[in-house]
Motif scaffolding. Structure first.
Motif, PDB file in Angstrom:
ATOM      1  N   TYR A  74      67.575  24.778  66.149  1.00 42.25           N
ATOM      2  CA  TYR A  74      67.665  25.792  67.203  1.00 42.25           C
ATOM      3  C   TYR A  74      68.185  27.121  66.664  1.00 42.25           C
ATOM      4  O   TYR A  74      67.728  28.189  67.073  1.00 42.25           O
ATOM      5  CB  TYR A  74      68.578  25.288  68.322  1.00 42.25           C
ATOM      6  N   THR A  75      69.134  27.061  65.735  1.00 42.43           N
ATOM      7  CA  THR A  75      69.735  28.291  65.229  1.00 42.43           C
ATOM      8  C   THR A  75      68.957  28.931  64.081  1.00 42.43           C
ATOM      9  O   THR A  75      69.198  30.096  63.763  1.00 42.43           O
ATOM     10  CB  THR A  75      71.169  28.017  64.753  1.00 42.43           C
ATOM     11  N   SER A  76      68.027  28.191  63.462  1.00 44.04           N
ATOM     12  CA  SER A  76      67.361  28.730  62.280  1.00 44.04           C
ATOM     13  C   SER A  76      65.846  28.817  62.396  1.00 44.04           C
ATOM     14  O   SER A  76      65.214  29.487  61.576  1.00 44.04           O
ATOM     15  CB  SER A  76      67.710  27.880  61.045  1.00 44.04           C
ATOM     16  N   ASN A  80      59.463  26.974  69.396  1.00 46.24           N
ATOM     17  CA  ASN A  80      58.456  25.910  69.354  1.00 46.24           C
ATOM     18  C   ASN A  80      58.850  24.810  68.375  1.00 46.24           C
ATOM     19  O   ASN A  80      58.711  23.613  68.667  1.00 46.24           O
ATOM     20  CB  ASN A  80      57.095  26.490  68.963  1.00 46.24           C
ATOM     21  N   ILE A  81      59.325  25.196  67.203  1.00 44.73           N
ATOM     22  CA  ILE A  81      59.723  24.198  66.202  1.00 44.73           C
ATOM     23  C   ILE A  81      60.987  23.472  66.651  1.00 44.73           C
ATOM     24  O   ILE A  81      61.137  22.266  66.420  1.00 44.73           O
ATOM     25  CB  ILE A  81      59.925  24.879  64.839  1.00 44.73           C
ATOM     26  N   SER A  82      61.902  24.186  67.314  1.00 50.14           N
ATOM     27  CA  SER A  82      63.112  23.542  67.816  1.00 50.14           C
ATOM     28  C   SER A  82      62.785  22.483  68.855  1.00 50.14           C
ATOM     29  O   SER A  82      63.350  21.384  68.845  1.00 50.14           O
ATOM     30  CB  SER A  82      64.051  24.594  68.415  1.00 50.14           C
ATOM     31  N   VAL A  83      61.856  22.808  69.761  1.00 47.89           N
ATOM     32  CA  VAL A  83      61.440  21.831  70.775  1.00 47.89           C
ATOM     33  C   VAL A  83      60.744  20.643  70.111  1.00 47.89           C
ATOM     34  O   VAL A  83      60.939  19.488  70.515  1.00 47.89           O
ATOM     35  CB  VAL A  83      60.520  22.502  71.807  1.00 47.89           C
ATOM     36  N   LEU A  84      59.945  20.920  69.072  1.00 51.68           N
ATOM     37  CA  LEU A  84      59.287  19.839  68.353  1.00 51.68           C
ATOM     38  C   LEU A  84      60.312  18.891  67.727  1.00 51.68           C
ATOM     39  O   LEU A  84      60.172  17.665  67.796  1.00 51.68           O
ATOM     40  CB  LEU A  84      58.364  20.411  67.281  1.00 51.68           C
ATOM     41  N   ALA A  85      61.347  19.458  67.098  1.00 50.51           N
ATOM     42  CA  ALA A  85      62.392  18.620  66.499  1.00 50.51           C
ATOM     43  C   ALA A  85      63.097  17.783  67.557  1.00 50.51           C
ATOM     44  O   ALA A  85      63.384  16.595  67.340  1.00 50.51           O
ATOM     45  CB  ALA A  85      63.400  19.502  65.761  1.00 50.51           C
ATOM     46  N   LEU A  86      63.358  18.380  68.720  1.00 50.04           N
ATOM     47  CA  LEU A  86      63.998  17.635  69.807  1.00 50.04           C
ATOM     48  C   LEU A  86      63.108  16.490  70.284  1.00 50.04           C
ATOM     49  O   LEU A  86      63.587  15.371  70.524  1.00 50.04           O
ATOM     50  CB  LEU A  86      64.308  18.592  70.956  1.00 50.04           C
ATOM     51  N   GLY A 297      57.492  32.401  76.637  1.00 50.35           N
ATOM     52  CA  GLY A 297      56.202  32.218  77.276  1.00 50.35           C
ATOM     53  C   GLY A 297      55.332  31.212  76.555  1.00 50.35           C
ATOM     54  O   GLY A 297      54.543  30.482  77.183  1.00 50.35           O
ATOM     55  N   SER A 298      55.456  31.164  75.240  1.00 48.88           N
ATOM     56  CA  SER A 298      54.678  30.179  74.483  1.00 48.88           C
ATOM     57  C   SER A 298      55.067  28.759  74.860  1.00 48.88           C
ATOM     58  O   SER A 298      54.213  27.865  74.899  1.00 48.88           O
ATOM     59  CB  SER A 298      54.884  30.404  72.985  1.00 48.88           C
ATOM     60  N   LEU A 299      56.339  28.546  75.167  1.00 48.88           N
ATOM     61  CA  LEU A 299      56.787  27.207  75.569  1.00 48.88           C
ATOM     62  C   LEU A 299      56.171  26.785  76.893  1.00 48.88           C
ATOM     63  O   LEU A 299      55.976  25.592  77.138  1.00 48.88           O
ATOM     64  CB  LEU A 299      58.314  27.172  75.664  1.00 48.88           C
TER      65      LEU A 299
END
Length: 334
Positions: A74-76, A80-86, A297-299
């Protein structure tokens, strides 16, 4: 008719005080007093703090490791990638959910030492990641391997095969982002956006990467071609297949093929919307354009893509489920 049992579920009953650390007992007494004031149907929503058994301590460690990993993403990284990791960490949890009740950590001495050293190194390495660093994608499966070694002996690692495969989707995603050429996908995205705008009867011109309307337009660059959204939906599909298996080979092939297509369609809709917004004079820098262009918006469109894929997956999964027997239904009625 027998009276309904309004006692809290077994998982939410008070824990024996003798198995709890001294500083936990006062907290549980407070929770017990608060629970007694609640209606019987709501008492199950306020569980006691569980005892410090090896199983609970391992689950707490796994939760802390997953939380730390997701916070670093989330911090780095982008949203989109943060949501994918979650989602991938959540998928790993779903894959072991049916094993949690009888889970009993019993690592061997070699696994205990190796897992501890590996986990300490992973936590130390993630702590220094401040920006795009390819290593962050490999650290998640290494953390999962360390947790597995701290739970089971080396001869039983196959029990956590599915969650480890799920975590391997993160480095696979990073590899996919770097290997696939972006130009063909960007051109296809521009053509798709122009197709949606033409359906609406707008005077749209597509020239390579550019999608133009009389009042303005957009240019599809590598960051906007939807590759991350397509990979995200593909990862979601793989998580579903690990957690909720589909036996039919044609159904699995259809789901593999549908994942990138759904991601591509949703991203072309986003680019078409951005082009229409720019055509109305609300170009780059305006609040409306910024919302749909940046991560927030992409999310929204990623969520639509995941929902559409989930509907398709559940429909195919329901076809393989046996029909309910009418006799079983009538027997279950009071």
């Amino acid at each position: 008719m027998a009276e309904a049992d309004l006692r809290p579920p077994a998982g939410t009953q008070r824990c024996p005080a003798g198995h709890l650390p001294p500083f936990i007992r006062p907290l549980n007494r407070r929770l017990d007093q608060l629970r007694d004031r609640l209606p019987a149907r709501l008492q199950g929503w306020l569980p006691s703090i569980p005892p410090a058994t090896p199983r609970n301590l391992w689950l707490l460690l796994a939760l802390l490791v997953a939380t730390q990993s997701c916070s670093v993403f989330y911090t780095s990284q982008s949203a989109n990638i943060s949501v994918l990791a979650l989602m991938i960490w959540g998928g790993a949890l779903i894959c072991i959910e049916d094993q949690l009740e009888d889970l009993l950590p019993r690592p061997g001495i070699i696994g205990l030492i190796t897992g501890t050293v590996l986990l300490i190194w992973v936590l130390a390495r993630t702590a220094i990641i401040l920006h795009w660093d390819g290593m962050i994608f490999a650290l998640a499966p290494l953390a999962g391997l360390a947790l597995t070694l701290l739970c089971l002996p080396l001869t039983h690692l196959s029990r956590f095969r599915d969650p480890l495969l799920c975590l391997m989707l993160l480095p696979a995603f990073a590899l996919l982002m770097r290997v696939l050429p972006e130009e063909p996908l960007s051109l296809i995205t521009a053509q798709g956006a122009g197709f949606w705008l033409s359906i609406l009867g707008l005077d749209v011109v597509v020239n390579g990467r550019s999608v133009s309307l009389p009042g303005g337009g957009v240019q599809v660059l590598a960051e906007c071609n939807g590759l991350d959204m397509m990979a995200q939906i593909l990862c979601v599909g793989l998580i579903f297949m690990l957690a909720f298996r589909i036996r039919s080979l044609p159904s699995r092939l259809l789901l593999f093929a549908a994942a990138p297509v759904i991601g591509l369609i949703c991203n072309t809709l986003r680019i078409a919307l951005l082009s229409a917004v720019a055509g109305m004079g609300q170009g780059k820098g305006t609040p409306l354009f910024t919302f749909f262009h940046d991560d927030t918006g992409s999310l929204v469109f990623s969520g639509v893509a995941v929902f559409a894929y989930g509907v398709l997956y559940m429909n195919l999964l329901e076809r393989e489920l046996p029909p309910l027997e009418s006799g079983a239904d009538t027997a279950s009625q009071p």
